[in-house]
Design an enzyme around this catalytic site. Structure first.
Site, PDB file in Angstrom:
ATOM      1  CG  ASP A  79      -4.853  -9.959   3.660  1.00 11.92           C
ATOM      2  OD1 ASP A  79      -4.550 -10.435   2.545  1.00 11.92           O
ATOM      3  OD2 ASP A  79      -4.632  -8.763   3.951  1.00 11.92           O
ATOM      4  CG  HIS A 107      -1.981  -1.037   1.205  1.00  7.44           C
ATOM      5  ND1 HIS A 107      -2.818  -1.257   0.126  1.00  7.44           N
ATOM      6  CD2 HIS A 107      -2.324  -1.969   2.137  1.00  7.44           C
ATOM      7  CE1 HIS A 107      -3.632  -2.263   0.400  1.00  7.44           C
ATOM      8  NE2 HIS A 107      -3.338  -2.717   1.610  1.00  7.44           N
ATOM      9  CG  HIS A 147      -6.579  -5.223   1.819  1.00  7.35           C
ATOM     10  ND1 HIS A 147      -5.985  -6.076   2.730  1.00  7.35           N
ATOM     11  CD2 HIS A 147      -7.719  -4.789   2.395  1.00  7.35           C
ATOM     12  CE1 HIS A 147      -6.739  -6.146   3.819  1.00  7.35           C
ATOM     13  NE2 HIS A 147      -7.798  -5.378   3.639  1.00  7.35           N
TER      14      HIS A 147
END
Length: 317
Positions: free
Chosen positions: A254, A136, A175
């Site tokens: 995740d 990120h 993500h």
């Protein structure tokens, strides 16, 4: 010679973002314990982890980004004798403390050292159990538990230091790797393929990606077999066509069905299968060269089992 390298360092345990935070040092304890108890760790070649240099970090980030984080860190240290705060808040979920930059520089250093070991032929592939994670982190912004973009630094290092012409990044975190896309968008030497839950943090990746980004948004509760179809029908043909000379995993675990930070439904067998399919591409086009970097994964038991499955597949165990 073990053909799979393993990079981990005690400095990764020093960074923490407060009690109860999911991105915690215990993640590495879980991984280390699992690799030890399963015997997988015995088959791996441990590689020293240096601290990344300014020149290496600025392959992916601006000097201003590094200077900003340095300033926050120095202010914490200076204010400590006067009972100042322990953390500097970056965003609601991300904070920096006095050891954060040490750990983040060491994580980026692991990425670089893994590339070096693979490119020198010391190992065929490598797994870096690093924290903080990186995908990120944008060129000029830390966010989402991430400070430096380890996989972008590694990819650029492979391109610049070894003269490679094509590298691929495979991101299977739940993500979207918005930071990696921010840094590497429109770089024709890099192909990034990913799937991610959408709509979901960081609410990016679904609209008008650059031509070198193959982003596959999938809805919550997508199962492993559906993800395998995405990989087989979309990722693999694109990777085969690109003919990467080295492949990088942004290895976030995740998307596992036991992980409460996402709502995808993968299990450790799915991670082993994805790893195996990508390894086949690496063996065909890249002499097997793979560097894998830990990203997310917050249910400790699921994370440990998934890393074992991933590393076991890399190591042909």
């Amino acid at each position: 010679m073990a053909k799979t390298g393993y990079l981990i360092h005690r400095d990764f345990w020093k960074h923490e973002m407060g009690e109860g935070h999911p991105e915690c040092p215990a993640r590495l304890d879980a991984i280390e314990d699992r690799l030890l108890l399963s015997g997988v760790g015995d088959a791996l070649q441990r590689i020293d982890v240096p601290i990344a240099t300014l020149q290496q970090i600025t392959l992916a980030h601006s000097v201003e980004h590094l200077e900003h984080l340095e300033e926050l860190s120095q202010r914490l240290v200076a204010d400590a004798p006067a009972a100042g705060p322990d953390h500097a808040q970056i965003d609601p979920d991300t904070s920096l403390m006095k050891f954060t930059l040490l750990a983040a520089r060491r994580a980026a250093g692991a990425a670089v050292a893994a590339v070096d070991a693979v490119m020198r032929g010391e190992v065929e592939n490598a797994f870096c159990a690093v924290r903080p994670p990186g995908h990120h982190a944008c060129r000029d912004q830390a966010m989402g538990f991430c400070f430096f973009n380890n996989v972008a630094i590694a990819a650029r290092h492979a391109l610049e230091a070894y003269g490679l012409e094509r590298v691929a990044i495979v991101d299977f975190d739940v993500h979207h790797g918005n930071g990696t896309e921010d840094i590497l968008s429109n770089d024709p030497r890099v192909l990034m393929v990913s799937f991610f839950q959408h709509p979901f943090y960081p609410f990016s990746g679904a609209d008008h990606p650059a031509s070198n980004m193959l982003n596959i948004p999938v809805p919550a509760y997508t199962k492993g077999m559906d993800i395998r179809e995405v990989v087989e029908m979309l990722w693999i043909p694109r990777l085969e066509s690109f003919k990467p000379q080295m492949i990088f995993f942004s290895a976030g675990f995740d998307a596992h069905y036991e992980d409460d930070l996402g709502q995808l439904r993968l299990n450790e067998n799915d991670y082993a299968w994805i790893t195996s399919r990508v390894r086949a591409v690496a063996r065909q086009h890249a002499d097997g060269r793979i560097v894998s970097l830990l990203e997310g994964g917050y249910n400790l038991d699921a994370l440990a089992r998934s890393v074992e499955a991933h590393v076991r597949t890399l190591a042909d165990l």
